[in-house]
Scaffold this motif. Structure first.
Motif, PDB file in Angstrom:
ATOM      1  N   ALA A 171      29.644  36.419  32.875  1.00 43.76           N
ATOM      2  CA  ALA A 171      29.523  35.025  32.463  1.00 43.76           C
ATOM      3  C   ALA A 171      30.789  34.557  31.760  1.00 43.76           C
ATOM      4  CB  ALA A 171      28.316  34.855  31.534  1.00 43.76           C
ATOM      5  N   GLY A 172      31.366  35.421  30.937  1.00 39.33           N
ATOM      6  CA  GLY A 172      32.606  35.070  30.258  1.00 39.33           C
ATOM      7  C   GLY A 172      33.763  34.901  31.224  1.00 39.33           C
ATOM      8  N   LEU A 204      36.086  31.680  31.867  1.00 42.81           N
ATOM      9  CA  LEU A 204      37.545  31.704  31.827  1.00 42.81           C
ATOM     10  C   LEU A 204      38.148  30.794  32.885  1.00 42.81           C
ATOM     11  CD1 LEU A 204      40.309  32.966  30.976  1.00 42.81           C
ATOM     12  CD2 LEU A 204      39.834  34.798  32.613  1.00 42.81           C
ATOM     13  N   THR A 205      37.482  30.698  34.040  1.00 44.83           N
ATOM     14  CA  THR A 205      38.007  29.859  35.123  1.00 44.83           C
ATOM     15  C   THR A 205      37.670  28.383  34.913  1.00 44.83           C
ATOM     16  OG1 THR A 205      36.028  30.052  36.529  1.00 44.83           O
ATOM     17  CG2 THR A 205      37.695  31.799  36.713  1.00 44.83           C
ATOM     18  N   ASP A 226      34.908  39.565  26.009  1.00 45.50           N
ATOM     19  CA  ASP A 226      35.839  40.304  26.851  1.00 45.50           C
ATOM     20  C   ASP A 226      36.069  39.586  28.176  1.00 45.50           C
ATOM     21  OD1 ASP A 226      37.557  42.479  27.384  1.00 45.50           O
ATOM     22  OD2 ASP A 226      36.037  43.430  28.605  1.00 45.50           O
ATOM     23  N   GLY A 227      35.031  38.987  28.717  1.00 41.09           N
ATOM     24  CA  GLY A 227      35.193  38.268  29.974  1.00 41.09           C
ATOM     25  C   GLY A 227      36.056  37.046  29.859  1.00 41.09           C
ATOM     26  N   VAL A 228      35.923  36.326  28.742  1.00 45.55           N
ATOM     27  CA  VAL A 228      36.624  35.055  28.604  1.00 45.55           C
ATOM     28  C   VAL A 228      38.002  35.195  27.983  1.00 45.55           C
ATOM     29  CG1 VAL A 228      35.836  34.315  26.291  1.00 45.55           C
ATOM     30  CG2 VAL A 228      36.192  32.616  28.089  1.00 45.55           C
ATOM     31  N   PHE A 229      38.253  36.306  27.245  1.00 46.43           N
ATOM     32  CA  PHE A 229      39.539  36.435  26.557  1.00 46.43           C
ATOM     33  C   PHE A 229      40.013  37.874  26.559  1.00 46.43           C
ATOM     34  CE2 PHE A 229      42.122  35.816  22.493  1.00 46.43           C
ATOM     35  CZ  PHE A 229      43.140  35.136  23.147  1.00 46.43           C
ATOM     36  N   THR A 264      32.108  45.979  30.788  1.00 49.15           N
ATOM     37  CA  THR A 264      32.688  44.634  30.637  1.00 49.15           C
ATOM     38  C   THR A 264      33.874  44.454  31.576  1.00 49.15           C
ATOM     39  OG1 THR A 264      34.242  45.207  28.842  1.00 49.15           O
ATOM     40  CG2 THR A 264      32.005  44.578  28.206  1.00 49.15           C
ATOM     41  N   ASN A 265      34.695  45.487  31.707  1.00 57.58           N
ATOM     42  CA  ASN A 265      35.847  45.394  32.604  1.00 57.58           C
ATOM     43  C   ASN A 265      35.410  45.253  34.060  1.00 57.58           C
ATOM     44  OD1 ASN A 265      37.861  45.550  30.656  1.00 57.58           O
ATOM     45  ND2 ASN A 265      38.009  47.776  30.753  1.00 57.58           N
TER      46      ASN A 265
END
Length: 253
Positions: free
Chosen positions: A87-88, A92-93, A149-152, A186-187
């Motif tokens: 989701a993060g 980010l996009t 982690d997904g967004v930043f 997360t990665n």
């Protein structure tokens, strides 16, 4: 090719740091932006995920062979982190990361002060939660840190380690082991999402993956040899460096 060599060195150092105390993004992400300043952030962060996931997986395997992983907290955190990191990465996009960039140095300062003040923090392994409370806390920690982690991303490993130390009562060595497993999730989630959007440079990612694995081999070996006290010291150094770097990026650059 010069950029590839530069980023391979950065990925090796990032893998080493990440395997011990988290925070490998302190080296790898700024190096990516330095080498390719005009490329879309989502592409650079997606390629960075490909490099870092290889080292994280290697470190998780090494820790798993030598340190008991407590799945009561780790497994729910993995599930939540996997979902919320994706989701993060989607966010980010779509949204700017600037507010998060400006808040991060202050969050890290609180984390550092708390760790330094609590001198016995993470020196003994004494799990404090069990049953439903443990699962709920793990789901919340995995969700919040996974989305971040997904967004930043920078400092995710450090945030995971302090969560396992402070919330669940782990020592730094066991926290590092569990953090690597969750960070792998997360990665993976962020990598899959960004790859589906075309935000991966596969050749560069592969070079960085090999270098990151080599660094993680060295870092996890050092952590396992020297124990929790060593991991705590490196953690404090890494968080201090993260504060300086993120403050520079957010307010001075």
């Amino acid at each position: 090719m010069t950029e590839f060599a530069f980023l391979a060195v950065a990925a090796f150092l990032a893998g080493l740091i990440d395997a011990v105390a988290g925070g490998g993004g302190l080296v790898q992400i700024p190096a990516m932006f330095s080498a390719y300043p005009n490329v879309a952030p989502a592409t650079l962060l997606g390629t960075n995920k490909m490099g870092s996931i290889a080292g994280t997986a290697n470190a998780a395997l090494r820790y798993g062979r030598s340190v008991r992983i407590y799945w009561g907290a780790t497994a729910p955190a993995v599930v939540a982190a996997l979902v919320f990191s994706m989701a993060g990465a989607w966010a980010l996009t779509k949204i700017p990361a600037e507010p998060l960039r400006k808040a991060l140095p202050f969050v890290l300062v609180v984390l550092l002060v708390y760790t330094v003040a609590k001198k016995d923090l993470g020196t003994e392994h004494a799990p404090t939660l069990s049953g439903a409370r443990e699962r709920i806390a793990a789901l919340l920690a995995g969700a919040v840190i996974g989305f971040y982690d997904g967004v930043f991303g920078p400092g995710t490993g450090s945030f995971l380690m302090i969560a396992f130390v402070r919330v669940f009562g782990y020592d730094f060595l066991h926290a590092a082991a569990s953090a690597k497993v969750v960070n792998l999730a997360t990665n993976l989630a962020a990598l899959l999402l960004l790859a589906s959007k075309g935000h991966i440079w596969w050749q560069l990612g592969l070079v960085m993956a090999v270098a990151n694995i080599a660094g993680s081999q060295v870092g996890s070996k050092l952590a396992l040899r020297h124990g929790s006290a060593f991991v705590r010291k490196v953690f404090i150094v890494v968080v201090s460096a993260l504060i300086l770097k993120t403050a520079w990026d957010a307010f001075l650059r």
